[in-house]
Design a protein around this motif. Structure first.
Motif, PDB file in Angstrom:
ATOM      1  N   LEU A 131      51.250  51.079  52.206  1.00  0.00           N
ATOM      2  CA  LEU A 131      49.778  50.930  51.304  1.00  0.00           C
ATOM      3  C   LEU A 131      49.786  52.825  50.294  1.00  0.00           C
ATOM      4  O   LEU A 131      48.616  52.726  49.974  1.00  0.00           O
ATOM      5  N   GLY A 132      50.484  53.586  50.958  1.00  0.00           N
ATOM      6  CA  GLY A 132      50.031  54.497  50.679  1.00  0.00           C
ATOM      7  C   GLY A 132      49.895  54.885  49.405  1.00  0.00           C
ATOM      8  O   GLY A 132      48.525  55.238  48.341  1.00  0.00           O
ATOM      9  N   THR A 133      50.349  54.493  48.515  1.00  0.00           N
ATOM     10  CA  THR A 133      51.174  55.121  46.884  1.00  0.00           C
ATOM     11  C   THR A 133      49.969  54.112  46.296  1.00  0.00           C
ATOM     12  O   THR A 133      48.998  54.633  45.703  1.00  0.00           O
ATOM     13  N   PRO A 134      49.463  52.656  46.641  1.00  0.00           N
ATOM     14  CA  PRO A 134      49.165  52.178  45.587  1.00  0.00           C
ATOM     15  C   PRO A 134      47.770  52.107  45.794  1.00  0.00           C
ATOM     16  O   PRO A 134      46.132  52.418  44.569  1.00  0.00           O
ATOM     17  N   MET A 135      47.249  52.549  47.080  1.00  0.00           N
ATOM     18  CA  MET A 135      45.877  53.072  47.527  1.00  0.00           C
ATOM     19  C   MET A 135      45.129  54.285  46.734  1.00  0.00           C
ATOM     20  O   MET A 135      43.859  54.177  46.228  1.00  0.00           O
ATOM     21  N   VAL A 136      46.375  54.674  46.841  1.00  0.00           N
ATOM     22  CA  VAL A 136      46.175  56.556  46.112  1.00  0.00           C
ATOM     23  C   VAL A 136      45.712  56.324  44.369  1.00  0.00           C
ATOM     24  O   VAL A 136      44.988  56.995  44.064  1.00  0.00           O
ATOM     25  N   LEU A 137      46.269  56.143  44.351  1.00  0.00           N
ATOM     26  CA  LEU A 137      46.420  55.709  42.724  1.00  0.00           C
ATOM     27  C   LEU A 137      45.152  54.306  41.755  1.00  0.00           C
ATOM     28  O   LEU A 137      44.531  55.275  41.569  1.00  0.00           O
ATOM     29  N   ILE A 138      44.734  53.533  42.467  1.00  0.00           N
ATOM     30  CA  ILE A 138      43.729  53.121  43.027  1.00  0.00           C
ATOM     31  C   ILE A 138      42.604  54.003  42.920  1.00  0.00           C
ATOM     32  O   ILE A 138      41.273  54.335  42.594  1.00  0.00           O
TER      33      ILE A 138
END
Length: 374
Positions: free
Chosen positions: A153-160
């Motif tokens: 979930l790291g990448t999508p949550m950071v982008l969001i």
């Protein structure tokens, strides 16, 4: 060690998210705090004054960058995103914050570090201690940085979080903060907040115990003068005894106090904090709105901290026919985050505020006053 490291990661991550959010919703306020720091550094380090003055001039852009970075790093910690590089960035940011809070506390230069924006005010030494405690957990994260598990979930949550933080910050700069923690927020009464709270002072006394030849502290005044000698006293709840608004004052163009009159009836403030940025502004829509409001018994008032000569020049250039009133620049910076900004008052209660990018119509203002009850 694994449990302690993950606990530290979550704890610091949540702290960064909370701290970043309450600041990114009002980057202008954080920018004022950064500007204050840079101006202090410029005065204390004359050789580097041009450098720090340059930073002060770009404080708003730096504020947006720092606020967004803090929130995004918090999300990165919580979701264990690229912990090697994230740990370095968190450590660097906290070293910077710790230095600022120490400088503020030790030299008593900036009385509020702005760690949690205007949501929570901390005294300088409290801010420094908070940063030192946070640094302990951050060092644990840093030492364990190569052993954290990567989260999907790291990448999508950071982008969001990047998109949301930038969007919230830019919106606040262009319009107004989505949440207002200041004393001039909608629904708050200015005159009531100028009243001193009905709270008794919490005193702590220091006496010399003549029998023991030592100083003692007491919550009560020791009246036995044969044994005790009064030395000093301190008010422990001094901050709670102060009114929330202490510097609000309005004067007309002749210098006569006009503060009380702004608490009577329906008032529409047109706040002009500084001349910079107004030269290319079209004042015709504002002039038309002011004329319509005057006919509806809503008094439009120019409130400004611009020096008189500069304002009169601006008045002539923009064909402003309204009377103008003066107010301290610090008050206007707290009241209005944009320039110009519009504030609607009803018997001293703030009904609503608008930026120049969303000028209301006379009908909208009238309907708002009718539908709003305080």
């Amino acid at each position: 060690m694994k449990f302690i490291a993950n606990f530290s990661r979550i704890l610091v991550g949540l702290e960064f998210i909370f701290s970043g959010f309450v600041k990114v919703i009002d980057p202008y306020g954080t920018g004022l705090k950064l500007q204050e720091y840079f101006e202090v550094f410029a005065g204390d380090l004359p050789m580097l004054a041009p450098f720090f003055n340059g930073l002060a001039h770009n404080a708003l852009a730096m504020s947006l960058l720092f606020c967004c970075l803090e929130l995004v790093l918090g999300v990165a910690l919580v979701f264990s995103f690229r912990m090697k590089s994230t740990s370095w960035m968190v450590l660097g940011l906290m070293v910077f914050f710790t230095f600022l809070t120490f400088y503020s506390a030790y030299f008593n230069k900036v009385t509020d570090c702005g760690c949690f924006g205007d949501f929570l005010k901390l005294k300088p030494w409290d801010s420094f201690i908070k940063d030192v405690v946070s640094m302990v957990f951050i060092l644990i994260i840093f030492l364990y940085r190569q052993r954290f598990r990567k989260s999907e979930l790291g990448t999508p949550m950071v982008l969001i979080s990047i998109i949301l933080s930038i969007g919230i910050g830019v919106y606040a700069i262009r319009y107004l903060p989505i949440l207002d923690f200041l004393p001039y927020a909608a629904g708050k009464s200015i005159p009531k907040q100028m009243e001193r709270p009905n709270i008794k002072p919490d005193l702590q006394y220091v006496f010399l115990d003549k029998k023991e030849n030592s100083e003692i502290e007491s919550k009560e005044y020791l009246s036995d003068t044969n044994r005790y000698k009064y030395i000093s006293s301190v008010v422990l709840n001094e901050e709670l005894l102060k009114a929330k608004i202490t510097d609000y004052s309005i004067a007309d163009s002749a210098g006569n106090d006009f503060t009380q009159q702004t608490f009577e009836g329906k008032i529409f403030f047109i706040v002009l904090k500084k001349k910079e940025g107004l030269q290319n502004l079209d004042f015709e829509p504002i002039n038309k709105l002011a004329n319509k409001l005057a006919k509806r018994k809503i008094k439009p008032m120019i409130i400004t901290s611009i020096p008189t000569e500069e304002y009169l020049t601006l008045q002539k250039e923009k064909n402003i026919t309204l009377d103008y009133y003066t107010c301290d620049e610090k008050v206007l910076k707290t009241m209005a985050r944009n320039n110009p900004c519009f504030v609607l008052l009803n018997d001293g209660v703030v009904v609503k505020k608008w930026s120049y990018n969303e000028i209301p119509t006379a009908n909208q203002i009238n309907e708002l006053i009718i539908s709003t009850k305080f």
